[in-house]
Design a protein around this motif. Structure first.
Motif, PDB file in Angstrom:
ATOM      1  N   SER A 312     -15.948 -52.566 -21.022  1.00 21.95           N
ATOM      2  CA  SER A 312     -15.824 -51.553 -19.979  1.00 21.95           C
ATOM      3  C   SER A 312     -16.667 -50.337 -20.347  1.00 21.95           C
ATOM      4  O   SER A 312     -17.267 -50.274 -21.426  1.00 21.95           O
ATOM      5  CB  SER A 312     -14.360 -51.148 -19.806  1.00 21.95           C
ATOM      6  OG  SER A 312     -14.222 -50.233 -18.736  1.00 21.95           O
ATOM      7  N   HIS A 313     -16.734 -49.378 -19.445  1.00 19.04           N
ATOM      8  CA  HIS A 313     -17.496 -48.159 -19.676  1.00 19.04           C
ATOM      9  C   HIS A 313     -16.624 -47.073 -20.305  1.00 19.04           C
ATOM     10  O   HIS A 313     -15.391 -47.148 -20.242  1.00 19.04           O
ATOM     11  CB  HIS A 313     -18.086 -47.654 -18.357  1.00 19.04           C
ATOM     12  CG  HIS A 313     -17.065 -47.504 -17.260  1.00 19.04           C
ATOM     13  ND1 HIS A 313     -16.915 -48.449 -16.270  1.00 19.04           N
ATOM     14  CD2 HIS A 313     -16.127 -46.547 -17.021  1.00 19.04           C
ATOM     15  CE1 HIS A 313     -15.937 -48.066 -15.460  1.00 19.04           C
ATOM     16  NE2 HIS A 313     -15.452 -46.929 -15.893  1.00 19.04           N
ATOM     17  N   GLU A 314     -17.277 -46.068 -20.865  1.00 20.16           N
ATOM     18  CA  GLU A 314     -16.567 -44.911 -21.407  1.00 20.16           C
ATOM     19  C   GLU A 314     -16.433 -43.819 -20.349  1.00 20.16           C
ATOM     20  O   GLU A 314     -15.401 -43.164 -20.255  1.00 20.16           O
ATOM     21  CB  GLU A 314     -17.331 -44.341 -22.617  1.00 20.16           C
ATOM     22  CG  GLU A 314     -17.630 -45.362 -23.701  1.00 20.16           C
ATOM     23  CD  GLU A 314     -16.360 -45.930 -24.298  1.00 20.16           C
ATOM     24  OE1 GLU A 314     -15.411 -45.164 -24.537  1.00 20.16           O
ATOM     25  OE2 GLU A 314     -16.321 -47.166 -24.514  1.00 20.16           O
ATOM     26  N   LEU A 315     -17.497 -43.627 -19.571  1.00 21.90           N
ATOM     27  CA  LEU A 315     -17.508 -42.635 -18.496  1.00 21.90           C
ATOM     28  C   LEU A 315     -18.134 -43.265 -17.256  1.00 21.90           C
ATOM     29  O   LEU A 315     -18.998 -44.148 -17.370  1.00 21.90           O
ATOM     30  CB  LEU A 315     -18.314 -41.396 -18.900  1.00 21.90           C
ATOM     31  CG  LEU A 315     -17.776 -40.515 -20.025  1.00 21.90           C
ATOM     32  CD1 LEU A 315     -18.812 -39.462 -20.397  1.00 21.90           C
ATOM     33  CD2 LEU A 315     -16.469 -39.848 -19.604  1.00 21.90           C
ATOM     34  N   LEU A 316     -17.708 -42.785 -16.092  1.00 23.49           N
ATOM     35  CA  LEU A 316     -18.289 -43.266 -14.837  1.00 23.49           C
ATOM     36  C   LEU A 316     -18.393 -42.106 -13.869  1.00 23.49           C
ATOM     37  O   LEU A 316     -17.413 -41.398 -13.616  1.00 23.49           O
ATOM     38  CB  LEU A 316     -17.429 -44.375 -14.224  1.00 23.49           C
ATOM     39  CG  LEU A 316     -18.007 -45.059 -12.977  1.00 23.49           C
ATOM     40  CD1 LEU A 316     -19.260 -45.852 -13.330  1.00 23.49           C
ATOM     41  CD2 LEU A 316     -16.976 -45.976 -12.314  1.00 23.49           C
ATOM     42  N   GLY A 317     -19.573 -41.869 -13.379  1.00 27.10           N
ATOM     43  CA  GLY A 317     -19.804 -40.820 -12.394  1.00 27.10           C
ATOM     44  C   GLY A 317     -20.659 -41.347 -11.255  1.00 27.10           C
ATOM     45  O   GLY A 317     -21.157 -42.478 -11.303  1.00 27.10           O
TER      46      GLY A 317
END
Length: 497
Positions: A312-317
């Motif tokens: 999975s990702h750490e951050l998503l914007g």
């Protein structure tokens, strides 16, 4: 009447002649007039003149020269047999919407809805064995890849610019031969990468249906040094050898997966997976290449850390754009990244990431249609090159990241109308000469062009024998005089000194 042709006698006189007399007059030539003698002399002079030109030989040589030779290295094309059915009208493969292998073509060849079902499902989650599609023996190839990766990162990436005259001379020394062209993937090439080794020549290409082909140009064996893998099920939009760990080949695909081909493990590890998304591109976020920034087609931006467990990702914007075709980090200040897509090219601050409505630090205006790509210059980041469907290549001054609207230094007229069946052009800067970039071309004879940021055409790579197609995707070696161009039939062309 001697010396007079029969046709010049009156008809009554001709009828009085006996057969023997008639035959005698027919064999007696009439004297030529001055005009007729001059005419015959002109005919003889013209014949000698044209014979001296060797027109037939020259035309034959030109015909042979303009015919492009298609090398047979790499994958061999297999044409399926067509079974004739009596009473059924034949239709071309284009009208049947199938490719030469018989695989049905999708309605949209580039864009893809990940939620739609089809005959090419996603690969299973988790690592995939590094096994070639044709199950060829690869132990020797893996050994070569390992040895090439021991060269370490190139130290010449921060070298100062050389003078343009010397750069042109190096470009002219790069040539293309039959041994430097090979079919590396089965379908259209979407991405190309070059291993940074100084001693080995290893290149990679990602194609339309998830294949990744690797080619060892130093291999002269019967298989031509080409090995094809299938770590993805959709176009491989971006492909890079890790600068910090060249034994790793990272690839991102429209199928919503990011994988790392690890030669030490002989597997394609899964780094990031989102089955509800479609990934377009990625870039390295840290100098050790442990963190990545990934662009989604729907304008999401993800930060991925390879050191943490899971995929999975750490951050998503989400950036302020309809789509993201390319994402690229600033080479000096890793807080800033660049996105391109739709008609928008913007610079964002990674420290201000928000789930929605991220505001750009700077907007690069002037593009009137869809933008194919945007990249910072590789050493200083003081320039950005973009390519747009309005048939323009633009270069911006980004020496000040706080300028809300960086000025345009160049707006170059360039035919970017690649159409539906060619991959869109993506100009990229040369690490060895930061003020110059390489881009594909629609011009004839077929060529790959290098421009200076001023708009000057520095060099055009051509070869009438072995380059007869449009190379949409190109890459340059960071330190060596080596250029790789990929076309829409899966072939790579390698110009080198």
């Amino acid at each position: 009447m001697a010396g007079v042709m029969v046709e010049r006698l009156p008809l009554a006189e001709q009828e009085k002649l006996s057969p023997a007399g008639l035959q005698r007059f027919q064999k007696t030539p009439a004297p030529l007039s001055e005009y007729e003698m001059k005419r015959l002399q002109n005919i003889q002079d013209n014949a000698k003149f044209f014979a001296a030109l060797n027109l037939l030989e020259t035309a034959s040589a030109l015909k042979k020269k303009t015919k492009t030779h298609t090398p047979s290295r790499g994958l061999k094309r297999t044409v399926p047999k067509v079974q004739e059915v009596e009473g059924v009208r034949r239709r071309s493969m284009r009208l049947q919407r199938v490719d030469p292998s018989g695989t049905p073509l999708p309605e949209a060849p580039v864009q893809w809805d990940p939620l739609s079902g089809d005959d090419n499902p996603m690969k299973p989650a988790g690592p995939l064995d590094m096994t070639p599609v044709d199950e060829a023996e690869i132990l020797g190839f893996l050994k070569v890849w390992k040895e090439a990766s021991l060269d370490g990162p190139a130290e010449a990436l921060k070298q100062p610019l050389s003078n343009l005259k010397g750069y042109k001379s190096r470009l002219r020394s790069m040539t293309l031969g039959e041994e430097q062209v090979a079919k590396v993937t089965k379908n259209r090439i979407f991405s190309v990468a070059i291993h940074p080794s100084e001693s080995r020549t290893l290149v990679a290409a990602g194609d339309k249906w998830g294949q990744v082909g690797l080619w060892n140009l130093d291999d002269r064996s019967s298989d031509d040094g080409v090995y094809v893998f299938e770590p993805h099920s959709r176009p491989v939009g971006c492909l890079h050898f890790s600068p910090a760990h060249p034994a790793h080949l990272l690839s991102v695909s429209y199928d919503g997966t990011l994988r790392c081909g690890d030669v030490s493990k002989a597997v394609f590890d899964e780094v990031y997976r989102d089955e509800s998304a479609s990934f377009s591109s990625f870039d390295f976020l840290s100098n050790d290449c442990s963190t990545l920034i990934v662009g989604h087609w729907d304008a999401d931006i993800a930060v991925v850390d390879r050191r943490t467990p899971g995929t999975s990702h750490e951050l998503l914007g989400q950036v302020n754009s309809k789509t993201v075709r390319t994402v690229h980090m600033h080479p000096v200040d890793l807080n800033y990244f660049l996105t391109a897509g739709a008609g928008d090219v913007s610079i964002y601050d990674l420290r201000r990431m928000k789930p929605r409505g991220m505001r750009p630090v700077a907007s690069l205006s002037g593009n009137t249609k869809s933008v194919g790509s945007a990249y910072f210059s590789p050493v200083t980041g003081n320039r950005v090159v973009t390519i747009c469907a309005d048939d323009r290549i633009r270069v911006y001054d980004t020496s000040s990241l706080h300028a809300e609207s960086p000025p345009i230094l160049l707006s170059l007229k360039h035919n970017n109308n690649t159409g539906r069946w060619l991959t869109r052009f993506r100009p990229v800067w040369d690490y060895k000469q930061e003020d110059c970039f390489v881009v594909g071309s629609m011009a004839r004879p077929r060529q790959i062009e290098i421009f200076h940021e001023s708009g000057e055409l520095v060099h055009a790579f051509t070869n009438e024998d072995y380059l007869g197609s449009v190379c949409s995707i190109n890459a340059l070696h960071p330190t060596r005089n080596l250029l790789v161009g990929g076309n829409s039939s899966g072939r790579l062309h390698v110009f080198m000194d």
